[in-house]
Design an enzyme around this catalytic site. Structure first.
Site, PDB file in Angstrom:
ATOM      1  N   CYS A 166      -1.520-100.925  82.113  1.00 60.31           N
ATOM      2  CA  CYS A 166      -1.834 -99.605  81.576  1.00 60.31           C
ATOM      3  C   CYS A 166      -3.333 -99.374  81.508  1.00 60.31           C
ATOM      4  CB  CYS A 166      -1.234 -99.474  80.186  1.00 60.31           C
ATOM      5  SG  CYS A 166      -1.993-100.624  79.018  1.00 60.31           S
ATOM      6  N   ALA A 199      -5.339-101.805  79.552  1.00 60.27           N
ATOM      7  CA  ALA A 199      -5.517-103.071  80.272  1.00 60.27           C
ATOM      8  C   ALA A 199      -6.668-102.967  81.268  1.00 60.27           C
ATOM      9  CB  ALA A 199      -4.229-103.463  80.990  1.00 60.27           C
ATOM     10  N   ARG A 248      -7.848-113.391  81.243  1.00 59.45           N
ATOM     11  CA  ARG A 248      -8.308-113.047  82.594  1.00 59.45           C
ATOM     12  C   ARG A 248      -9.346-114.008  83.161  1.00 59.45           C
ATOM     13  NH1 ARG A 248      -8.334-108.875  86.398  1.00 59.45           N
ATOM     14  NH2 ARG A 248     -10.582-108.786  86.402  1.00 59.45           N
ATOM     15  N   HIS A 304     -10.193 -98.209  84.132  1.00 59.41           N
ATOM     16  CA  HIS A 304     -11.430 -98.570  84.836  1.00 59.41           C
ATOM     17  C   HIS A 304     -12.380 -97.379  84.800  1.00 59.41           C
ATOM     18  CE1 HIS A 304      -8.673-101.182  87.612  1.00 59.41           C
ATOM     19  NE2 HIS A 304      -8.986-101.843  86.516  1.00 59.41           N
TER      20      HIS A 304
HETATM   21  S1  SF4 Z   1      -8.817-103.539  90.775  1.00 58.06           S
HETATM   22 FE1  SF4 Z   1     -10.477-104.897  91.068  1.00 58.06          FE
HETATM   23  S2  SF4 Z   1     -10.920-105.611  89.070  1.00 58.06           S
HETATM   24 FE2  SF4 Z   1      -8.914-104.796  89.002  1.00 58.06          FE
HETATM   25  S3  SF4 Z   1      -7.615-106.541  89.359  1.00 58.06           S
HETATM   26 FE3  SF4 Z   1      -8.063-105.572  91.269  1.00 58.06          FE
HETATM   27  S4  SF4 Z   1      -9.731-106.665  92.194  1.00 58.06           S
HETATM   28 FE4  SF4 Z   1      -9.631-107.073  90.023  1.00 58.06          FE
END
Ligand code: SF4
Ligand code: SF4
Lengths: 538, 456
Positions: A56, A59, A90, A191
């Site tokens: 989510c 996360a 992680r 992100h």
């Molecule tokens: S999007 Fe990028 S930061 Fe996220 S798990 Fe994948 S490789 Fe890792």
């Protein structure tokens, strides 16, 4: 088996019609001669009831991007679970250094407001404010992150107001993230939210970044198993200064100086491309998509980076380092290659690794036949050129976009950042050097399959169809493939090994893969009393 | 490691939790649901919770923990999740074909106030299939509460009584323990000749064998018809007050099966109590085989007491486990100096304090709703010889240089433990082995050359 034999409709027989229609759009096969990538559906809702591997928004924000910042206390505002699960899971390695003493490293700790029923009923702002007061008094952090979880958005706690008041009271930055789990459709939303806040509240506030004209930031590198350190080692050997890794082994003390770099390298495109772009707009710092996973990929990346500065000595030193490193790893790599060669694999991970690891597997003579992303966007498959054509929907509209402009004091033309003439810079741009990414498609083998948001049912089917020799995935499907007799390695956590990046990492990876393929137990699954005479072995 | 934690005593940490000894309810509910054969747990909320809970369970058991999710996005969060749940139920039966779906809520669907019984009633459920539910608001209790709530849900939906007389069979609610522990309890009861129904039962589900064919629903787990039949049993043993007592109470109300609350059968006394309850409940004799097993434990305790007697120990983890373990440690002659759980319930402190008092142990600290930060601060004031608890204790172990015996949930950095019991007499032997060997390894490690000895 190649994709020409793959009949998606057949594969999905039990799907109700609506589900079938939806899921088909998430699967794209690479066929001979197709000039460009067919459109794939991505970053849209998961079908309810489908066993997806997605996480989510919280996360993505706390777990991936801001949690690893080692000298910040990150408080999860919500009930206990979310903070608990993102605690130490992680493998973002961090250590003390000349800027961050051991007493300032908080990343091995878990802080949660641990909301109780009455807090949900009467609101959690007071509790949060009180917890901030307490942690400041006990730990004296330089800065604090506050990440919110699902119920917080619903009860309407005003994190902005709490943070602002606490900031005034304690005189340290307190940065909040409205990253409630239900926002967007996956980790990806988180992100983006994290990128926005880091850009707005941290970057550009420092004045003590390193000086020099080859200062580099490595963005989207989380130092899983020490990857970031191996990359840093190589770059520093060549003569670059690494300002900050975002956010593996990173410190607030460094992130605030992110703007003092000459060049940004983007490792994980999905999780961090926003910051790279925003820094280009605001400061004029150019960025380059790189890949330090794989021997050939690392070499190509190092040469690309050297080109960015165009300095002859640097280019020469790059070749010296490459040659030295290659000499050190080649014999061992060959040994493992002989075990791995000719084998096929699936890569099912988050947003960039499924692509990056194809290079390392190619080095080992392996072929990736199916690759899936949990939470990518179309550009991660099809390349950045499609970004203008991506339509936003109700879910993506909920994620705030920052529209930045050039900073009147700090903006410099990109070529000046690189100490390069405008002509030379334009030439490199023309050659597709900066700010480009072609996505995963060009690197897929013919007959290979790209699958977005792969789910349990499809994974099982695809294993039965393709019979891969190895699956790279996360923990949730790892043991499923084992039960089917297919070895697996975790690409989120590396099965607690690593580093896998750079030259030295490739050897560790090769050894782990060779061991996974050849561990004697695979030959022992069938008990002797069940073996037919012709079978002899398993 | 943990250099950031303050040196002196801290009385400023009152709000929130730092380094928790508990997690949220749905994890426990998911684990309980996996103990029904042919069951797919379903998480009603956004998919992140489900991903987290599956991840945490998978790490501990090193086996798949399957579950689906209603996959809420912002829309469902605002308008309610009824549509998502109905679609989920339809899709899950079509694609994954379980016998039963066990739905639990997350803090999101709880905060919205989705009315699960009504939504389930309105859903399309194929003939012969079941959908059950439990409310598991994460802002109350812990994963143990969630486990208990799902056990209650299983009883309320599935257990039935055909009326009297009751059958000569025993129900066992095993508590939040590993498959290895459940198997051990079943073995003891079988040894006594009593047919039993255990649920949840995660044996052969969360420790399933590798046979090269993946089964989404492994052979293990309590069968629905057996759960149904538990309403006809003569007696229920509820192992662990926090995880099992309420489900037993509901079964007693609903079907008239008397429920006997017991500690988790960890340690000699608690195992004795389990055996006595079966003996008394069914009027059977204790077989010689169990008496021999018990005698072996006592023999071992006498042979090894000098390895651990008088050593101080800090115990942390889930309340049912910690209570039983503390009792055992006292019988070993050890001194439980700090005893702490993250789950709420004032009884915890009372029970432990009474045990300590009875044993004449003074100066111990006991806390419910505590965290590892509290424990670490206590240890900094006065250290102990041994730590016992889950993997999260390893940071304190390293920072303070104290050996750690891993027991409880989660153990994410060691293997094989889910298959091995800490319950029953065999569990006693295993615990003694772990405690003794850990302390002896430590002694060997620290010994000066002249004190390094072959025989210990
Ligand atoms: S999007 Fe990028 S930061 Fe996220 S798990 Fe994948 S490789 Fe890792
Ligand atoms: S949102 Fe609630 S249910 Fe989900 S992981 Fe967090 S605490 Fe647990």
């Amino acid at each position: 088996m190649t994709v020409t034999d793959l009949n998606v409709d057949d594969m999905m027989t039990p799907y109700p019609n609506k589900v079938l229609k939806n899921r088909k759009k998430h699967i794209v096969a690479k066929t001979d001669g197709a000039a460009s990538c067919p459109q794939i559906e991505a970053n849209t809702r998961t079908v309810p009831g489908i066993i997806s591997q997605r996480g989510c928004c919280y996360a993505g924000c706390k777990g991936v991007v801001v949690g690893p910042i080692k000298d910040m206390i990150t408080i999860t505002h919500g009930p206990i679970g979310c903070g608990y699960y993102s605690w130490g899971t992680r493998r973002n390695k961090a250590r003390a250094d000349d800027r961050t003493p051991p007493e300032h490293i908080f990343s091995a700790m878990c802080f949660s407001t641990d909301m109780q029923e009455s807090d949900i009923v009467f609101g959690g702002e007071k509790k949060l404010a009180k917890m901030i007061d307490e942690v400041v008094e006990i730990f004296h952090p330089r800065a604090i992150n506050i990440c919110s979880t699902c119920p917080i958005g619903l009860i309407g706690d005003d994190l902005g107001a709490v943070s602002k008041a606490a900031e005034e009271k304690h005189g340290i930055p307190i940065i909040h993230y409205n990253c409630e789990g239900y926002k967007g459709v996956s980790q990806s939303a988180g992100h983006h939210i994290a990128n926005n806040q880091i850009m707005e509240k941290m970057v550009g506030t420092g004045t003590d970044g390193p000086a020099g004209d080859r200062v580099i930031n490595i963005l989207g590198e989380y130092n899983i198993g020490g990857d970031g350190w191996e990359i840093e080692r190589i770059l520093e050997d060549i003569g670059y200064t690494v300002n900050s890794i975002l956010t593996g082994d990173s410190a607030y003390a460094n992130i605030k100086n992110l703007h003092s770099a000459n060049l940004n390298l983007v490792q994980c495109h999905r999780s961090i491309n926003y910051i790279a772009e925003m820094m280009e707009t605001k400061y004029g710092i150019p960025w380059l998509k790189v890949n330090f996973i794989g021997v050939e990929a690392t070499i190509a990346t190092l040469r690309d980076v050297a080109q960015c500065f165009g300095d002859e000595d640097l280019i020469a030193q790059t070749e010296v380092v490459i040659e030295r490193e290659l000499a050190a790893i080649t014999p061992e790599l060959e040994r493992y290659r002989s075990i791995c060669k000719g084998k096929t694999a699936f890569t099912f991970v988050g947003g960039s690794r499924s692509h990056h690891y194809q290079y390392l597997l190619k080095d080992l003579g392996m072929e990736v036949v199916v690759a899936g992303y949990e939470f990518a966007h179309r550009d991660d498959y099809e390349g950045r050129d499609v970004i203008p054509t991506i339509k936003s929907d109700a879910d993506s509209k909920n994620i705030p976009e920052l529209h930045l402009e050039a900073d009147p004091d700090m903006y410099e033309e990109p070529n000046l950042h690189l100490n390069m003439s405008k002509e030379k810079y334009d030439e490199l741009v023309e050659a597709g050097h900066f700010a480009t990414y072609d996505g995963m498609y060009p690197d897929m083998v013919d007959g290979g399959v790209m699958i977005d948001d792969p789910n349990h049912y499809e994974t099982e089917e695809l294993i039965e169809i393709f019979h891969p020799d190895l699956i790279f995935s996360g923990i949730r499907d790892k043991y499923i493939s084992h039960k089917m007799g297919v070895p697996s390695k975790q690409l989120h956590s590396y099965d607690y090994s690593g580093p896998y990046a750079g030259f030295r990492g490739s050897i560790i990876f090769a050894k782990d893969v060779a061991n996974a393929l050849s561990t004697p137990a695979w030959q022992m699954i069938t008990p002797p009393w069940d073996k037919t005479e012709t079978e002899g072995g398993d | 490691m943990l250099d950031c934690t303050p040196k002196g005593p801290v009385d400023t940490h009152k709000t929130g939790t730092i380094n928790p000894i508990k997690t949220c309810q749905p994890l426990g509910a998911m684990y309980a649901a996996l103990g029904i054969h042919g069951c797919l747990p379903h998480s009603h909320g956004s998919q992140g919770c489900c991903a987290y809970h599956r991840m945490a369970l998978t790490r501990h058991f090193r086996d798949p923990a399957m579950a689906s999710s209603s996959s809420f996005t912002e829309g469902a969060s605002v308008f309610g999740g009824a549509g998502n749940l109905k679609t989920s139920i339809k899709n899950v039966f079509a694609i994954y074909n379980p016998d039963i779906i066990a739905v639990h809520t997350t803090c999101l669907s709880e905060t919205i106030g989705d009315d699960l019984p009504t939504i389930i009633k309105q859903s399309e459920i194929p003939e012969g299939k079941y959908v059950i539910h439990a409310n598991t608001p994460s802002y109350h209790g812990s994963h143990i509460t969630g486990f208990s709530n799902m056990c209650k849900g299983i009883v309320s939906y599935l257990a039935e009584s055909d009326g009297n007389p009751k059958k000569e069979q025993l129900n066992i609610f095993p508590g939040f323990v590993n498959p290895g522990d459940m198997r051990e309890v079943q073995r003891i009861v079988t040894e006594m000749g009593i047919p039993s129904i255990m649920y949840p039962d995660t044996t052969d589900v969360m420790d399933s064998p590798l046979l090269k064919t993946y089964e989404m629903y492994p052979s293990g787990g309590a069968k629905i018809e057996d759960i149904r039949d538990s309403g006809n049993s003569k007696l229920t043993l509820a192992l662990g007050a926090w995880s099992s007592a309420e489900a037993a109470a509901i079964l007693q109300d609903k079907c008239g099966v008397p429920g006997v609350p017991l500690k988790l059968p960890i340690g000699v006394k608690a195992t004795d109590a389990l055996i006595m309850a079966v003996k008394d409940g069914f009027g059977v004799d204790v077989p010689a085989s169990l008496e021999i097993e018990r005698g072996q434990v006592i023999d071992t305790m006498i042979d090894t007491h000098f390895h651990y007697q008088g050593k101080t120990v800090a115990v942390f983890g889930d309340p049912d486990l910690v209570i039983a373990l503390t009792e055992f440690l006292i019988t070993l002659g050890m001194i439980p100096k700090y005893v702490i759980t993250g789950t709420n319930g004032k009884n915890f402190e009372k029970i432990i304090n009474e045990m300590l008092e009875e044993a004449g142990i003074e100066g111990s600290k006991v806390k419910a709703e505590g965290d590892l930060f509290d424990l670490h601060e206590w240890i900094k004031e006065e250290s102990v010889d041994l730590l016992m608890g889950n993997s999260h204790g390893k940071y304190i172990a390293r920072a303070e240089d104290i050996p750690l015996v891993r027991v409880g949930f989660p153990i994410s950095d060691r293997a094989v433990h889910p298959l091995m019991p800490v319950t029953g007499y065999r569990g006693c032997l295993r615990l003694i082995e772990m405690i003794s060997n850990t302390l002896l390894d430590r002694r060997d490690r620290d010994a000066a050359d002249e004190d390094y000895e072959l025989v210990l």
